[in-house]
Design a protein around this motif. Structure first.
Motif, PDB file in Angstrom:
ATOM      1  N   ILE A 147       0.829  -1.205   0.000  1.00 16.48           N
ATOM      2  CA  ILE A 147       0.000   0.000   0.000  1.00 16.48           C
ATOM      3  C   ILE A 147       0.870   1.265   0.000  1.00 16.48           C
ATOM      4  O   ILE A 147       0.603   2.220  -0.725  1.00 16.48           O
ATOM      5  CB  ILE A 147      -0.939  -0.007   1.223  1.00 16.48           C
ATOM      6  CG1 ILE A 147      -2.034  -1.066   1.041  1.00 16.48           C
ATOM      7  CG2 ILE A 147      -1.565   1.372   1.451  1.00 16.48           C
ATOM      8  CD1 ILE A 147      -2.866  -1.323   2.286  1.00 16.48           C
ATOM      9  N   MET A 148       1.920   1.255   0.808  1.00 13.42           N
ATOM     10  CA  MET A 148       2.770   2.442   0.936  1.00 13.42           C
ATOM     11  C   MET A 148       3.599   2.709  -0.321  1.00 13.42           C
ATOM     12  O   MET A 148       4.183   3.787  -0.464  1.00 13.42           O
ATOM     13  CB  MET A 148       3.686   2.296   2.156  1.00 13.42           C
ATOM     14  CG  MET A 148       2.937   2.337   3.482  1.00 13.42           C
ATOM     15  SD  MET A 148       2.084   3.916   3.774  1.00 13.42           S
ATOM     16  CE  MET A 148       3.488   4.998   4.062  1.00 13.42           C
ATOM     17  N   HIS A 149       3.652   1.747  -1.234  1.00 16.21           N
ATOM     18  CA  HIS A 149       4.355   1.951  -2.502  1.00 16.21           C
ATOM     19  C   HIS A 149       3.389   1.892  -3.675  1.00 16.21           C
ATOM     20  O   HIS A 149       3.798   1.732  -4.825  1.00 16.21           O
ATOM     21  CB  HIS A 149       5.469   0.904  -2.662  1.00 16.21           C
ATOM     22  CG  HIS A 149       6.560   1.045  -1.655  1.00 16.21           C
ATOM     23  ND1 HIS A 149       6.509   0.413  -0.430  1.00 16.21           N
ATOM     24  CD2 HIS A 149       7.713   1.772  -1.667  1.00 16.21           C
ATOM     25  CE1 HIS A 149       7.583   0.738   0.263  1.00 16.21           C
ATOM     26  NE2 HIS A 149       8.326   1.555  -0.455  1.00 16.21           N
ATOM     27  N   LEU A 239      12.719  -2.962   0.965  1.00 18.18           N
ATOM     28  CA  LEU A 239      11.302  -3.292   0.833  1.00 18.18           C
ATOM     29  C   LEU A 239      10.969  -4.612   1.517  1.00 18.18           C
ATOM     30  O   LEU A 239       9.916  -4.757   2.144  1.00 18.18           O
ATOM     31  CB  LEU A 239      10.906  -3.365  -0.652  1.00 18.18           C
ATOM     32  CG  LEU A 239      10.970  -2.042  -1.428  1.00 18.18           C
ATOM     33  CD1 LEU A 239      10.694  -2.282  -2.901  1.00 18.18           C
ATOM     34  CD2 LEU A 239       9.994  -1.028  -0.851  1.00 18.18           C
ATOM     35  N   VAL A 240      11.875  -5.570   1.411  1.00 14.63           N
ATOM     36  CA  VAL A 240      11.658  -6.875   2.067  1.00 14.63           C
ATOM     37  C   VAL A 240      11.648  -6.696   3.583  1.00 14.63           C
ATOM     38  O   VAL A 240      10.835  -7.306   4.287  1.00 14.63           O
ATOM     39  CB  VAL A 240      12.744  -7.888   1.634  1.00 14.63           C
ATOM     40  CG1 VAL A 240      12.665  -9.160   2.490  1.00 14.63           C
ATOM     41  CG2 VAL A 240      12.574  -8.238   0.159  1.00 14.63           C
ATOM     42  N   GLU A 241      12.519  -5.841   4.097  1.00 19.04           N
ATOM     43  CA  GLU A 241      12.554  -5.574   5.538  1.00 19.04           C
ATOM     44  C   GLU A 241      11.269  -4.910   6.013  1.00 19.04           C
ATOM     45  O   GLU A 241      10.869  -5.059   7.170  1.00 19.04           O
ATOM     46  CB  GLU A 241      13.762  -4.708   5.881  1.00 19.04           C
ATOM     47  CG  GLU A 241      15.077  -5.451   5.766  1.00 19.04           C
ATOM     48  CD  GLU A 241      16.286  -4.559   5.980  1.00 19.04           C
ATOM     49  OE1 GLU A 241      16.093  -3.311   6.043  1.00 19.04           O
ATOM     50  OE2 GLU A 241      17.406  -5.089   6.077  1.00 19.04           O
ATOM     51  N   ILE A 250      11.135  -7.103  -5.989  1.00 15.78           N
ATOM     52  CA  ILE A 250      11.934  -7.090  -7.226  1.00 15.78           C
ATOM     53  C   ILE A 250      11.137  -6.464  -8.365  1.00 15.78           C
ATOM     54  O   ILE A 250      11.657  -5.628  -9.115  1.00 15.78           O
ATOM     55  CB  ILE A 250      12.371  -8.532  -7.582  1.00 15.78           C
ATOM     56  CG1 ILE A 250      13.426  -9.020  -6.587  1.00 15.78           C
ATOM     57  CG2 ILE A 250      12.897  -8.603  -9.020  1.00 15.78           C
ATOM     58  CD1 ILE A 250      13.729 -10.495  -6.669  1.00 15.78           C
ATOM     59  N   LYS A 251       9.879  -6.849  -8.480  1.00 19.81           N
ATOM     60  CA  LYS A 251       9.021  -6.301  -9.540  1.00 19.81           C
ATOM     61  C   LYS A 251       8.855  -4.790  -9.377  1.00 19.81           C
ATOM     62  O   LYS A 251       8.956  -4.028 -10.352  1.00 19.81           O
ATOM     63  CB  LYS A 251       7.661  -6.986  -9.511  1.00 19.81           C
ATOM     64  CG  LYS A 251       6.696  -6.483 -10.578  1.00 19.81           C
ATOM     65  CD  LYS A 251       5.355  -7.198 -10.476  1.00 19.81           C
ATOM     66  CE  LYS A 251       4.368  -6.654 -11.518  1.00 19.81           C
ATOM     67  NZ  LYS A 251       3.042  -7.301 -11.398  1.00 19.81           N
ATOM     68  N   LEU A 252       8.620  -4.341  -8.134  1.00 20.99           N
ATOM     69  CA  LEU A 252       8.407  -2.916  -7.883  1.00 20.99           C
ATOM     70  C   LEU A 252       9.680  -2.113  -8.157  1.00 20.99           C
ATOM     71  O   LEU A 252       9.628  -1.048  -8.790  1.00 20.99           O
ATOM     72  CB  LEU A 252       7.948  -2.701  -6.445  1.00 20.99           C
ATOM     73  CG  LEU A 252       7.715  -1.248  -6.024  1.00 20.99           C
ATOM     74  CD1 LEU A 252       6.639  -0.594  -6.893  1.00 20.99           C
ATOM     75  CD2 LEU A 252       7.318  -1.173  -4.550  1.00 20.99           C
ATOM     76  N   VAL A 253      10.816  -2.599  -7.706  1.00 25.24           N
ATOM     77  CA  VAL A 253      12.082  -1.887  -7.923  1.00 25.24           C
ATOM     78  C   VAL A 253      12.375  -1.766  -9.418  1.00 25.24           C
ATOM     79  O   VAL A 253      12.821  -0.717  -9.906  1.00 25.24           O
ATOM     80  CB  VAL A 253      13.237  -2.597  -7.191  1.00 25.24           C
ATOM     81  CG1 VAL A 253      14.588  -2.024  -7.639  1.00 25.24           C
ATOM     82  CG2 VAL A 253      13.074  -2.428  -5.686  1.00 25.24           C
ATOM     83  N   ARG A 257      12.681   1.923 -11.179  1.00 20.81           N
ATOM     84  CA  ARG A 257      13.989   2.323 -11.695  1.00 20.81           C
ATOM     85  C   ARG A 257      14.121   2.152 -13.210  1.00 20.81           C
ATOM     86  O   ARG A 257      15.173   2.449 -13.777  1.00 20.81           O
ATOM     87  CB  ARG A 257      15.089   1.534 -10.985  1.00 20.81           C
ATOM     88  CG  ARG A 257      15.210   1.864  -9.496  1.00 20.81           C
ATOM     89  CD  ARG A 257      16.364   1.115  -8.866  1.00 20.81           C
ATOM     90  NE  ARG A 257      16.538   1.512  -7.472  1.00 20.81           N
ATOM     91  CZ  ARG A 257      17.698   1.884  -6.929  1.00 20.81           C
ATOM     92  NH1 ARG A 257      18.787   1.951  -7.680  1.00 20.81           N
ATOM     93  NH2 ARG A 257      17.777   2.198  -5.656  1.00 20.81           N
ATOM     94  N   GLY A 258      13.049   1.676 -13.840  1.00 20.68           N
ATOM     95  CA  GLY A 258      13.097   1.505 -15.283  1.00 20.68           C
ATOM     96  C   GLY A 258      14.040   0.399 -15.715  1.00 20.68           C
ATOM     97  O   GLY A 258      14.690   0.486 -16.764  1.00 20.68           O
ATOM     98  N   LEU A 259      14.150  -0.643 -14.895  1.00 15.94           N
ATOM     99  CA  LEU A 259      15.036  -1.767 -15.192  1.00 15.94           C
ATOM    100  C   LEU A 259      14.222  -3.000 -15.564  1.00 15.94           C
ATOM    101  O   LEU A 259      13.020  -3.075 -15.317  1.00 15.94           O
ATOM    102  CB  LEU A 259      15.907  -2.090 -13.961  1.00 15.94           C
ATOM    103  CG  LEU A 259      16.805  -0.961 -13.437  1.00 15.94           C
ATOM    104  CD1 LEU A 259      17.444  -1.376 -12.119  1.00 15.94           C
ATOM    105  CD2 LEU A 259      17.870  -0.603 -14.467  1.00 15.94           C
TER     106      LEU A 259
END
Length: 270
Positions: A147-149, A239-241, A250-253, A257-259
């Protein structure tokens, strides 16, 4: 016929003429808690029989209701307050009505989450309703991190005894995030308070009484305001923490970051 009938969320003066007429003319009123609905029907002098319909009997009850409707009986489905089906049982019955090609209609009323959103002063063009968070601490942290992201405004329900815990976790993730909390909507002590997560946390029990169900509106995650100073691996780890599952992090990052997701995955698992 089935009428999915909205009722007031607190103030009985909000009951519509159409809803009263529908409940009067139905053969049976389906309700979560007959004691709560009886207060409503007594107030409006409605003597239609009440029948329990809740999470523990809905599968068995649905079959008999469908059979009765086939035979010409009219049911009205209500919840304890507000619109049925929203965070309450009922969608299964509506789905069966569709499958059986039986007639149904919706009688409108307010929902607490839409009223809190309107009163929040937080952008409402695009939003996601999350209902109640999971009761498990680990699953709640995971959902809250999502939710926070989230890129849209988020709306959720919380009970008074868990509000401090919720706002503590929100503040840990982003103490400056704009949040609005609403309680006692449409009632005498209706309250809406907007501020940063830290400000809201400080006011709980000291300006915001921990009474009544709460609706929490959380502003969206602003990608353009984020500073990615660490590596993608550091970002995923953070994010995991916070409680997010590694694959979701991983999907969100990768998105932020456009990766490519595989690039982030490979770096995280080095």
């Amino acid at each position: 016929m089935l009428y999915i009938t909205g009722t007031p969320i607190g103030n009985l003066d909000d009951m519509s003429y159409r809803a009263i007429k529908t409940l009067e003319e139905a053969d049976v009123i389906l309700c979560e808690d007959t004691r709560i609905t009886r207060k409503l029907t007594t107030h409006f002098n409605i003597d239609t029989p009440l029948k329990s319909y809740h999470d523990f009997n809905k599968e068995e009850a649905t079959e008999s209701i469908i059979e009765d409707i086939r035979n010409g009986k009219t049911y009205a489905l209500v919840t304890d307050a507000g619109m049925p089906v929203i965070s309450d049982p009922g969608f299964e019955l509506v789905s069966r009505m569709q499958d059986e090609k039986l007639p149904y209609a919706v009688i409108p009323a307010a929902s607490a989450f839409t009223m809190a959103l309107v009163a929040s002063g937080i952008p409402s063009y695009e939003f996601t309703y999350f209902g109640f968070l999971p009761k498990s601490s680990s699953k709640q942290r995971e959902k809250l991190s999502e939710i926070m992201h989230h890129k849209f405004t988020s709306v959720l329900y919380e009970s008074p005894h868990r509000m401090k815990s919720l706002m503590t976790e929100v503040s840990k993730i982003d103490s400056g995030r704009i949040v609005s909390v609403s309680r006692e909507i449409t009632k005498k002590f209706e309250q809406h308070v907007r501020g940063t997560a830290d400000e809201i946390l400080a006011q709980l029990d000291n300006g915001i009484p921990l009474k009544g169900e709460f609706v929490v509106v959380i502003d969206s995650y602003k990608e353009e305001q984020s500073e990615f100073t660490g590596t993608p691996k550091d970002h995923v780890t953070e994010l995991v923490e916070e409680g997010m599952r590694p694959k979701d992090a991983i999907k969100l990052v990768a998105e932020l970051r456009g990766l490519k997701k595989q690039e982030v995955y490979n770096e995280f698992h080095k």
